[in-house]
Design an enzyme around this catalytic site. Sequence first.
Site, PDB file in Angstrom:
ATOM      1  N   ASN A 112       0.765  -1.247   0.000  1.00  0.00           N
ATOM      2  CA  ASN A 112       0.000   0.000   0.000  1.00  0.00           C
ATOM      3  C   ASN A 112       0.788   1.284   0.000  1.00  0.00           C
ATOM      4  OD1 ASN A 112      -2.922  -0.178   0.056  1.00  0.00           O
ATOM      5  ND2 ASN A 112      -2.436  -1.816   1.498  1.00  0.00           N
ATOM      6  N   ILE A 135       1.839  -9.972   2.197  1.00  0.00           N
ATOM      7  CA  ILE A 135       1.159 -11.125   2.803  1.00  0.00           C
ATOM      8  C   ILE A 135      -0.253 -10.736   3.266  1.00  0.00           C
ATOM      9  CG2 ILE A 135       3.316 -12.203   3.564  1.00  0.00           C
ATOM     10  CD1 ILE A 135       2.498 -11.334   6.464  1.00  0.00           C
ATOM     11  N   ASP A 136      -0.510  -9.426   3.353  1.00  0.00           N
ATOM     12  CA  ASP A 136      -1.809  -8.986   3.890  1.00  0.00           C
ATOM     13  C   ASP A 136      -2.956  -9.089   2.873  1.00  0.00           C
ATOM     14  OD1 ASP A 136      -0.552  -8.370   6.255  1.00  0.00           O
ATOM     15  OD2 ASP A 136      -0.311  -6.251   5.783  1.00  0.00           O
ATOM     16  N   MET A 178      -0.618 -12.199  11.381  1.00  0.00           N
ATOM     17  CA  MET A 178      -0.305 -10.836  10.937  1.00  0.00           C
ATOM     18  C   MET A 178      -1.486 -10.169  10.229  1.00  0.00           C
ATOM     19  SD  MET A 178       3.616 -10.406   9.724  1.00  0.00           S
ATOM     20  CE  MET A 178       4.841  -9.929  10.949  1.00  0.00           C
ATOM     21  N   GLU A 231      -3.604  -9.368  14.200  1.00  0.00           N
ATOM     22  CA  GLU A 231      -2.862  -8.343  14.975  1.00  0.00           C
ATOM     23  C   GLU A 231      -3.721  -7.107  15.249  1.00  0.00           C
ATOM     24  OE1 GLU A 231       1.743  -8.214  13.472  1.00  0.00           O
ATOM     25  OE2 GLU A 231       0.187  -7.644  12.062  1.00  0.00           O
TER      26      GLU A 231
HETATM   27  O1  F6P Z   1       2.687  -5.418   5.673  1.00  0.00           O
HETATM   28  C1  F6P Z   1       3.015  -6.720   5.962  1.00  0.00           C
HETATM   29  C2  F6P Z   1       3.204  -6.936   7.434  1.00  0.00           C
HETATM   30  O2  F6P Z   1       3.841  -8.173   7.562  1.00  0.00           O
HETATM   31  C3  F6P Z   1       1.949  -6.873   8.275  1.00  0.00           C
HETATM   32  O3  F6P Z   1       1.135  -7.998   8.210  1.00  0.00           O
HETATM   33  C4  F6P Z   1       2.536  -6.658   9.646  1.00  0.00           C
HETATM   34  O4  F6P Z   1       1.585  -6.113  10.493  1.00  0.00           O
HETATM   35  C5  F6P Z   1       3.671  -5.737   9.357  1.00  0.00           C
HETATM   36  O5  F6P Z   1       4.036  -5.966   8.016  1.00  0.00           O
HETATM   37  C6  F6P Z   1       4.871  -5.901  10.226  1.00  0.00           C
HETATM   38  O6  F6P Z   1       5.770  -4.911   9.906  1.00  0.00           O
HETATM   39  P1  F6P Z   1       7.309  -4.890  10.314  1.00  0.00           P
HETATM   40  O7  F6P Z   1       8.009  -5.937   9.506  1.00  0.00           O
HETATM   41  O8  F6P Z   1       7.754  -3.527   9.959  1.00  0.00           O
HETATM   42  O9  F6P Z   1       7.376  -5.214  11.770  1.00  0.00           O
END
Ligand code: F6P
Length: 357
Positions: A112, A135-136, A178, A231
């Site tokens: 995004n 992955i989202d 996640m 999360e």
């Molecule tokens: O955007 C993908 C993602 O893996 C989300 O699912 C998760 O909340 C976030 O990134 C974690 O981010 P970071 O790797 O910056 O801790």
Amino acid sequence: MKRIGMLTSGGDCQALNAAMRGVVKTLAHSGEAVEIYGFLDGYKGLIYGNFQMLNGKDFSGILTKGGTILGSSRTPFKTIREPDENGLDKVDAMKQNYFKLRLDVLVVLGGNGSHKTANLLREEGLNIVTLPKTIDNDLWGTDMTFGFQSAVDIATECIDCIHTTAASHGRVFIVEVMGHKVGWLTLNAGMAGGADIILLPEIPYDIKKVVQKIEEREKNGSKFTIIAVAEGAISKETAKLSKKDQKKRAEESKYPSVSYEVADEIFKRTGREVRVTVPGHTQRGGSPCPYDRVFASRLGAEAGKLILKGEYGFMVGYRNREIVKVPLDEVAGKLKYLDPKSTIIEEAKLLGISFGD
Ligand code: F6P
């Protein structure tokens, strides 16, 4: 001769390498001469002019490799217009590097935030083609992103493993999946893993309903309950607060994440033993699953085709089982949320899954 810049931005995921390989192989097989400039660590590489010249061989043998050979980082869109600590204008710097290298196109693999920046660069006159990674699976304009299926596999395997131990001990188990803003991953892994309760950001939960489901299960002879919690799952009370107050609440919370709060609430209300498992970044790690290898390769090939035709300003996406090109200004700034009224939620409810609503 085409001069192609490429970067991977934001949180990594599986099949980034497969997608880049797809682009480069397609260009190589077209017979068109190409120069590939691989910017390192996301937009940072473009801002500070850190790149590596790559050739076909660099993309060979990476189909199954997790992570990204270019490295990645987060460059938040909300600060993109702010000068860096040395006063450098980041947008100007990216434009200058692009034009200095006389690039024909910049290929951005991102989610995004990365798409917002990609669209900004398009508005600033750069030729851009993007590929949807995360992955989202929350990117607007595509039914599917690569990385998603691989993450579903990992989160599901985690729930599967929890299932056997939960059955032995007769406990309540929470698996935190996640997804801060959307619940696609939690819903799919939860359903695939046979979770009894699934808590999602899009469907605020009532803890009383969660407890009711656990008690119902026990009454019907089930010794254990598995809860898949995103999360970003949120209670009905918290959902009523303003975004600012929600943030404040999260900052002041004594719990490391929402799952621990749900666990504590269940314990206080029922006295039952509750355990929390957080697979965390394992969900983004390791080799892409076969689906993602094929999917990312297809998207990469179609991106290569757009580049050869000189069609820029698009994300290569997937809609109604077809690969499509989606204008970047349609994609940027929108999230693809799960619709609580969608048929998949209805079907999950028919199966007896509770969303705590
Ligand atoms: O955007 C993908 C993602 O893996 C989300 O699912 C998760 O909340 C976030 O990134 C974690 O981010 P970071 O790797 O910056 O801790």
